[in-house]
Enzyme design. Structure first.
Site, PDB file in Angstrom:
ATOM      1  CG  ASP A  39      -0.260  -0.203   2.471  1.00 27.83           C
ATOM      2  OD1 ASP A  39       1.013  -0.484   2.339  1.00 27.83           O
ATOM      3  OD2 ASP A  39      -0.847  -0.075   3.569  1.00 27.83           O
ATOM      4  CG  HIS A 242      18.792   9.518 -20.319  1.00 21.74           C
ATOM      5  ND1 HIS A 242      17.856   9.077 -21.249  1.00 21.74           N
ATOM      6  CD2 HIS A 242      18.781  10.816 -20.313  1.00 21.74           C
ATOM      7  CE1 HIS A 242      17.356  10.050 -21.936  1.00 21.74           C
ATOM      8  NE2 HIS A 242      18.044  11.077 -21.635  1.00 21.74           N
ATOM      9  CG  ASP A 259      20.570  17.227 -17.090  1.00 16.42           C
ATOM     10  OD1 ASP A 259      20.034  17.949 -16.979  1.00 16.42           O
ATOM     11  OD2 ASP A 259      20.646  16.588 -18.206  1.00 16.42           O
ATOM     12  CG  ASP A 270      16.457  20.017 -18.846  1.00 18.02           C
ATOM     13  OD1 ASP A 270      17.811  19.689 -18.094  1.00 18.02           O
ATOM     14  OD2 ASP A 270      16.246  19.643 -19.831  1.00 18.02           O
ATOM     15  CG  HIS A 349      22.322  14.850 -26.854  1.00 20.68           C
ATOM     16  ND1 HIS A 349      22.053  16.252 -26.592  1.00 20.68           N
ATOM     17  CD2 HIS A 349      23.365  14.516 -25.871  1.00 20.68           C
ATOM     18  CE1 HIS A 349      22.940  16.609 -25.939  1.00 20.68           C
ATOM     19  NE2 HIS A 349      23.814  15.518 -25.536  1.00 20.68           N
ATOM     20  CG  HIS A 353      14.289  19.229 -24.474  1.00 19.39           C
ATOM     21  ND1 HIS A 353      13.543  19.725 -23.443  1.00 19.39           N
ATOM     22  CD2 HIS A 353      15.475  18.608 -24.198  1.00 19.39           C
ATOM     23  CE1 HIS A 353      14.524  19.600 -22.373  1.00 19.39           C
ATOM     24  NE2 HIS A 353      15.716  18.953 -22.574  1.00 19.39           N
ATOM     25  CG  HIS A 360      12.535  15.595 -22.914  1.00 18.98           C
ATOM     26  ND1 HIS A 360      13.007  14.227 -22.888  1.00 18.98           N
ATOM     27  CD2 HIS A 360      13.376  16.388 -22.406  1.00 18.98           C
ATOM     28  CE1 HIS A 360      14.333  14.196 -22.529  1.00 18.98           C
ATOM     29  NE2 HIS A 360      14.484  15.537 -22.208  1.00 18.98           N
ATOM     30  CD  GLU A 383      19.619  19.054 -23.725  1.00 18.69           C
ATOM     31  OE1 GLU A 383      20.058  18.391 -23.066  1.00 18.69           O
ATOM     32  OE2 GLU A 383      18.301  19.435 -23.489  1.00 18.69           O
ATOM     33  CE1 TYR A 387      27.307  13.898 -22.958  1.00 18.85           C
ATOM     34  CE2 TYR A 387      27.104  14.248 -25.036  1.00 18.85           C
ATOM     35  CZ  TYR A 387      26.721  14.694 -23.994  1.00 18.85           C
ATOM     36  OH  TYR A 387      25.649  15.442 -23.661  1.00 18.85           O
ATOM     37  NE  ARG A 405      23.253  17.108 -20.815  1.00 21.80           N
ATOM     38  CZ  ARG A 405      23.700  15.831 -20.496  1.00 21.80           C
ATOM     39  NH1 ARG A 405      24.363  15.000 -21.343  1.00 21.80           N
ATOM     40  NH2 ARG A 405      22.973  15.320 -19.381  1.00 21.80           N
ATOM     41  CD  GLU A 407      19.527  20.906 -20.306  1.00 19.32           C
ATOM     42  OE1 GLU A 407      19.986  20.089 -19.569  1.00 19.32           O
ATOM     43  OE2 GLU A 407      18.516  20.716 -20.938  1.00 19.32           O
TER      44      GLU A 407
HETATM   45  N1  GLY Z   1      17.583  16.458 -18.346  1.00 21.29           N
HETATM   46  C1  GLY Z   1      17.088  15.912 -19.674  1.00 21.29           C
HETATM   47  C2  GLY Z   1      17.590  16.690 -20.732  1.00 21.29           C
HETATM   48  O1  GLY Z   1      18.540  17.513 -20.631  1.00 21.29           O
HETATM   49  O2  GLY Z   1      17.005  16.432 -21.627  1.00 21.29           O
HETATM   50 MN    MN Z   2      17.115  18.997 -21.719  1.00 16.88          MN
HETATM   51 MN    MN Z   3      18.941  18.303 -18.860  1.00 12.98          MN
END
Ligand code: GLY
Ligand code: MN
Ligand code: MN
Length: 440
Positions: A39, A242, A259, A270, A349, A353, A360, A383, A387, A405, A407
């Site tokens: 529960d 991720h 991130d 983000d 990537h 976004h 996203h 972003e 890598y 990265r 962002e």
């Molecule tokens: N934190 C997910 C992205 O940067 O898209």
């Molecule tokens: Mn992002």
């Molecule tokens: Mn991010």
């Protein structure tokens, strides 16, 4: 509790009803509680479409919008008041509270759903609802059947089903002034949290301990939960896009990539920053970092109303490719390498976004197969990253295991853009200065 005004929610519903046929009906279900075990539940997060239109934070509710004369009608089905249950789980507004405090024209208990809903569908030509929601689709089949039995006239039963996201997500893509203010606040708080992590960072800490610094700042700034699973990846973990295990020890000489974004009233920040665990970039780390930073700055400059959504990505990959050639990580002519997308060896990537209630966020990226243009009121991330996998035998071993990265979150304005996350440094000297302040 939402700080958005009743008027804001009413306007959103009006705009949505104005965007569809006057004889349509829209069904918008709330999220359902999910159980971790027995529960004990996972933390509840309202469905973003439902939250956008109601500000109502209960599971299992159903919003019904009935466009028509004099602004149409707004109906909610929700949990009834139940003093015994409320002792265990807290206050519920019930249908009366939904009408008095959430601007509903009519509201019913969920127990009345099967009796009332068929009537609300009667005479409507099409139903907008989430087509992938199997539970709703199953119930809808039953309501349509009941209606058919009741009135024995197929004309009275809606014949067409359409995806709710079509009209709704186009609305959500353009942020109102009130939404912009919340995303700005979420960006500012997220930036403060990244600053805290930079100040706290030192070799010997564990990734989850930096995560705790971030989450502490979120909570102290009014955000109980992050907008998505926080990523703290040191060393080669920074190459895992991720990575959320966040379990390794931070070692001197490595970079750490964070991130993380706060969520305020449902709106996401983000941000990604990458910095040296011991507070000083090595020459090689700095060289690669400055390529990503230059790519990010070029991409940010391309965020202008009227530019294609893809313009920032194109600007970023051009700078990344030049930098990779300069550092000897790619060999050949920049133009030819760009044409063959050679950068995908180190950058898989995309650069942006949409950002909003979902990290996203919803909203179409293309129109008739072409990238759409940026317009004022849209919010997006920028972003880029590089890598270099720890086992990448194409490159000198000294480069391997670095993930970088950077962002930020941007609002497209009438004249250009506003960076909503400028409160955390990204220039090498500024990062090193902030980290030195933390160590002092
Ligand atoms: N934190 C997910 C992205 O940067 O898209
Ligand atoms: Mn992002
Ligand atoms: Mn991010």
């Amino acid at each position: 509790m939402s700080t958005l005004s009743d008027r804001e929610y009413a306007q959103r519903r009006q705009r949505l009803m104005g965007a569809v046929e006057a004889d349509a009906v829209l069904l918008v279900p709330a999220a359902t509680l999910k159980y971790r075990n027995r529960d004990a539940e996972y933390g509840f997060r309202q469905n973003s479409d439902f939250l956008y239109l109601t500000g109502f934070n209960e599971p299992d509710a159903l919003l019904v919008l009935l466009p028509g004369k004099s602004g149409g009608e707004v109906v909610l089905f929700c949990q009834p008041r139940d003093p015994e249950k409320e002792v265990w789980t807290g206050y519920r507004p019930g249908p009366e509270g939904a009408m008095q405090r959430f601007g509903m024209d009519r509201a019913f208990s969920l127990e009345q759903l099967d009796d009332e809903l068929p009537q609300l569908l009667q005479g409507r030509s099409r139903i907008y609802c989430p087509l992938a929601d199997e539970t709703l689709q199953g119930r809808l089949a039953g309501w349509r059947q009941r209606l058919m039995q009741r009135c024995r006239d197929a004309q009275q039963v809606p014949q067409q089903l359409q995806e709710l996201g079509g009209p709704l997500h186009e609305l959500r893509l353009f942020k109102t002034a009130a939404e912009q203010a919340l995303i700005r606040a979420s960006g500012e708080l997220s930036a403060q949290a990244h600053c805290r992590a930079m100040r706290a960072c030192r070799p010997g800490l564990y990734e989850y301990q930096l995560e705790a610094e971030i989450h502490h700042q979120f909570a102290m700034g009014g955000s109980r939960v992050p907008a998505y699973g926080t990523i703290v990846g040191s060393g080669a973990n920074g190459c895992i896009l991720h990575y959320t295990q966040n379990q390794d020890r931070l070692e001197a000489g490595e970079l750490v990539l964070i991130d993380a974004g706060a969520e305020l009233e449902g709106y996401a920040g983000d941000i990604t920053r990458t910095f040296p665990v011991n507070g000083r970039f090595s020459d090689r780390q700095r060289a690669l970092y400055e390529v990503v930073l230059a790519a990010q700055e070029a991409a940010i400059a391309a965020v202008q109303p009227g530019n294609s959504f893809n313009a920032p990505h194109e600007a970023a990959v051009a700078v990344l490719t030049e930098g990779l050639v300069r550092l000897g990580l790619l060999e050949g002519e920049v133009d030819a390498l760009l044409a063959e997308e050679a950068y995908t060896a180190f950058y898989i990537h995309r650069t942006s976004h949409w950002l909003g209630l979902d990290v996203h966020d919803v909203g179409a990226y293309r129109r008739d197969g072409q990238w759409r243009n940026l317009e004022p009121g849209m919010v997006l991330t920028i972003e880029p990253g590089l890598y270099i996998a720890p086992d990448d035998e194409r490159v000198d071993p000294a480069w391997r295991g670095m993930g970088i990265r950077i962002e930020d979150d941007l609002l497209v304005t009438g004249s250009g853009h506003e960076v909503l996350t400028a409160g955390v440094p990204k220039a090498v000297a500024a990062i090193e200065a902030l980290m030195a302040e933390g160590r002092a």
